[in-house]
Design a protein around this motif. Structure first.
Motif, PDB file in Angstrom:
ATOM      1  N   PHE A 153       8.033 -16.812 -32.064  1.00 29.88           N
ATOM      2  CA  PHE A 153       8.448 -17.920 -31.197  1.00 29.88           C
ATOM      3  C   PHE A 153       9.943 -17.859 -30.910  1.00 29.88           C
ATOM      4  CE2 PHE A 153      10.707 -21.952 -31.137  1.00 29.88           C
ATOM      5  CZ  PHE A 153      10.199 -22.522 -29.986  1.00 29.88           C
ATOM      6  N   ALA A 154      10.728 -17.632 -31.966  1.00 31.54           N
ATOM      7  CA  ALA A 154      12.185 -17.638 -31.813  1.00 31.54           C
ATOM      8  C   ALA A 154      12.639 -16.546 -30.850  1.00 31.54           C
ATOM      9  CB  ALA A 154      12.855 -17.463 -33.172  1.00 31.54           C
ATOM     10  N   ILE A 155      12.010 -15.376 -30.920  1.00 32.17           N
ATOM     11  CA  ILE A 155      12.345 -14.294 -29.990  1.00 32.17           C
ATOM     12  C   ILE A 155      11.998 -14.694 -28.567  1.00 32.17           C
ATOM     13  CG2 ILE A 155      11.766 -11.939 -29.293  1.00 32.17           C
ATOM     14  CD1 ILE A 155      11.273 -11.329 -32.274  1.00 32.17           C
ATOM     15  N   ARG A 156      10.794 -15.220 -28.381  1.00 32.22           N
ATOM     16  CA  ARG A 156      10.343 -15.565 -27.035  1.00 32.22           C
ATOM     17  C   ARG A 156      11.104 -16.762 -26.470  1.00 32.22           C
ATOM     18  NH1 ARG A 156       5.117 -17.224 -27.692  1.00 32.22           N
ATOM     19  NH2 ARG A 156       5.244 -17.060 -29.962  1.00 32.22           N
ATOM     20  N   TYR A 157      11.572 -17.654 -27.348  1.00 30.61           N
ATOM     21  CA  TYR A 157      12.387 -18.774 -26.879  1.00 30.61           C
ATOM     22  C   TYR A 157      13.729 -18.272 -26.349  1.00 30.61           C
ATOM     23  CZ  TYR A 157      14.232 -23.529 -26.772  1.00 30.61           C
ATOM     24  OH  TYR A 157      14.753 -24.737 -26.368  1.00 30.61           O
ATOM     25  N   LEU A 158      14.314 -17.307 -27.049  1.00 33.54           N
ATOM     26  CA  LEU A 158      15.554 -16.697 -26.565  1.00 33.54           C
ATOM     27  C   LEU A 158      15.340 -16.049 -25.196  1.00 33.54           C
ATOM     28  CD1 LEU A 158      17.006 -15.019 -29.778  1.00 33.54           C
ATOM     29  CD2 LEU A 158      18.139 -16.773 -28.390  1.00 33.54           C
ATOM     30  N   VAL A 159      14.230 -15.344 -25.056  1.00 29.17           N
ATOM     31  CA  VAL A 159      13.921 -14.704 -23.776  1.00 29.17           C
ATOM     32  C   VAL A 159      13.782 -15.747 -22.683  1.00 29.17           C
ATOM     33  CG1 VAL A 159      12.185 -13.360 -22.525  1.00 29.17           C
ATOM     34  CG2 VAL A 159      12.847 -12.681 -24.826  1.00 29.17           C
ATOM     35  N   VAL A 239      17.960 -17.230 -38.211  1.00 21.43           N
ATOM     36  CA  VAL A 239      18.998 -16.661 -37.337  1.00 21.43           C
ATOM     37  C   VAL A 239      18.602 -16.791 -35.874  1.00 21.43           C
ATOM     38  CG1 VAL A 239      20.089 -14.497 -36.634  1.00 21.43           C
ATOM     39  CG2 VAL A 239      19.937 -15.073 -39.052  1.00 21.43           C
ATOM     40  N   LEU A 240      17.354 -16.452 -35.558  1.00 22.81           N
ATOM     41  CA  LEU A 240      16.919 -16.474 -34.161  1.00 22.81           C
ATOM     42  C   LEU A 240      16.742 -17.897 -33.637  1.00 22.81           C
ATOM     43  CD1 LEU A 240      14.352 -13.532 -34.346  1.00 22.81           C
ATOM     44  CD2 LEU A 240      16.583 -13.524 -33.196  1.00 22.81           C
ATOM     45  N   LEU A 241      16.268 -18.804 -34.494  1.00 21.38           N
ATOM     46  CA  LEU A 241      16.163 -20.202 -34.076  1.00 21.38           C
ATOM     47  C   LEU A 241      17.545 -20.788 -33.810  1.00 21.38           C
ATOM     48  CD1 LEU A 241      13.370 -21.540 -36.469  1.00 21.38           C
ATOM     49  CD2 LEU A 241      13.195 -21.250 -33.983  1.00 21.38           C
ATOM     50  N   ALA A 242      18.508 -20.430 -34.656  1.00 19.28           N
ATOM     51  CA  ALA A 242      19.880 -20.904 -34.448  1.00 19.28           C
ATOM     52  C   ALA A 242      20.456 -20.350 -33.153  1.00 19.28           C
ATOM     53  CB  ALA A 242      20.755 -20.504 -35.631  1.00 19.28           C
ATOM     54  N   ALA A 243      20.172 -19.067 -32.869  1.00 16.85           N
ATOM     55  CA  ALA A 243      20.640 -18.478 -31.609  1.00 16.85           C
ATOM     56  C   ALA A 243      19.996 -19.174 -30.424  1.00 16.85           C
ATOM     57  CB  ALA A 243      20.324 -16.984 -31.590  1.00 16.85           C
ATOM     58  N   GLY A 244      18.719 -19.493 -30.554  1.00 17.69           N
ATOM     59  CA  GLY A 244      18.041 -20.224 -29.486  1.00 17.69           C
ATOM     60  C   GLY A 244      18.626 -21.602 -29.267  1.00 17.69           C
TER      61      GLY A 244
END
Length: 260
Positions: A153-159, A239-244
């Motif tokens: 999810f976190a990856i796809r949210y960033l995208v 890390v990815l949720l924070a980036a998002g």
């Protein structure tokens, strides 16, 4: 979404039945490919033939749950960004990221049961799969799957958030899909990747989607190794949720500046 009318025989929606059929067919194709490969190289990647076949069917079971090929919330979110409807979402009294995370966790659970169990069962009927010998492995596996879904999810949210700047997120979604297929271990276990490529692939967040849960299921991570696997997945998730969240904050300011 159900395509082609109402439920089919037995109340099973046609789209879901087609999805189960597709996962099963590709599972058989990959299984026989793996058999040919492992006949030539027994214990390849640290797996015996039974474990390699189990890996194949775990991949089919988690394909939709972990959205290894995309197809989750991101298309809808990108479209809402493109049309400007996202402005309404940003001013609702709910957090945008948590809203979509909750929806995606529900989607993942539905697909795990609706499109994961049947192919795995059919694979077990046709091949000698390596199921866990301990009952405790099952909850350990499900926890790893949960963490993998959060990372996905976190990856796809960033995208999806990138659409605020790219305006059309189709290209970014395709690139993320290809990266997910390759670096998750869907095509081949990451343990088979040579040298530096293998080390990098196993260190990237996509390995949390399939490789790590599969190894938990196969008993490759136990004791302190299992804790390390969870820390790896949870670390990437945070890390990815924070980036998002940072991109979401920047995007909110962008919407306010443009919309007044």
């Amino acid at each position: 979404m159900v395509v082609g009318g109402g439920p089919g025989p037995g109340g099973v929606p046609p789209a879901r039945a087609r999805g189960v059929f597709t996962n099963t067919v590709f599972g058989f194709i990959m299984a026989y490919t793996y058999i040919a490969l492992w006949d030539e190289r027994p214990q390849l990647g640290g797996y015996d033939t039974s474990q390699a076949l189990t890996y194949v069917w775990l991949g089919q079971a988690l394909l939709m749950s972990s959205a290894l090929m995309g197809g989750g919330f991101e298309s809808e979110l990108v479209e809402r960004i493109r049309t400007g409807d996202i402005a309404v979402d940003l001013y609702r009294p709910v957090d945008l990221q948590l809203w979509w995370l909750a929806a995606d966790l529900g989607r993942a659970a539905f697909h795990l049961l609706g499109r994961g169990v049947v192919p795995m069962f059919l694979g077990a009927l046709a091949f000698d799969l390596a199921f866990p010998g301990s009952l405790w492995t099952w909850p350990a596996f499900l926890l790893s799957v949960f963490l993998g879904v959060v990372v996905s999810f976190a990856i796809r949210y960033l995208v999806a958030m990138s659409a605020f700047w790219l305006l059309d997120g189709a290209g970014a979604m395709r690139m993320a899909m290809l990266a997910g297929l390759f670096f998750s271990g869907m095509l081949l276990p990451l343990n088979l990747f040579p040298g530096l490529l293998g080390e990098v692939a196993r260190a990237l967040p996509w390995s949390s989607l399939l490789q790590v849960p599969a190894d938990v299921f196969l008993g490759k991570h136990t004791g302190w190794g299992l804790t390390q696997a969870y820390v790896f997945q949870a670390g990437w998730a945070l890390v990815l949720l924070a980036a998002g969240r940072l991109l979401q904050t920047a995007a909110t300011r962008r919407v306010v500046v443009q919309g007044g």
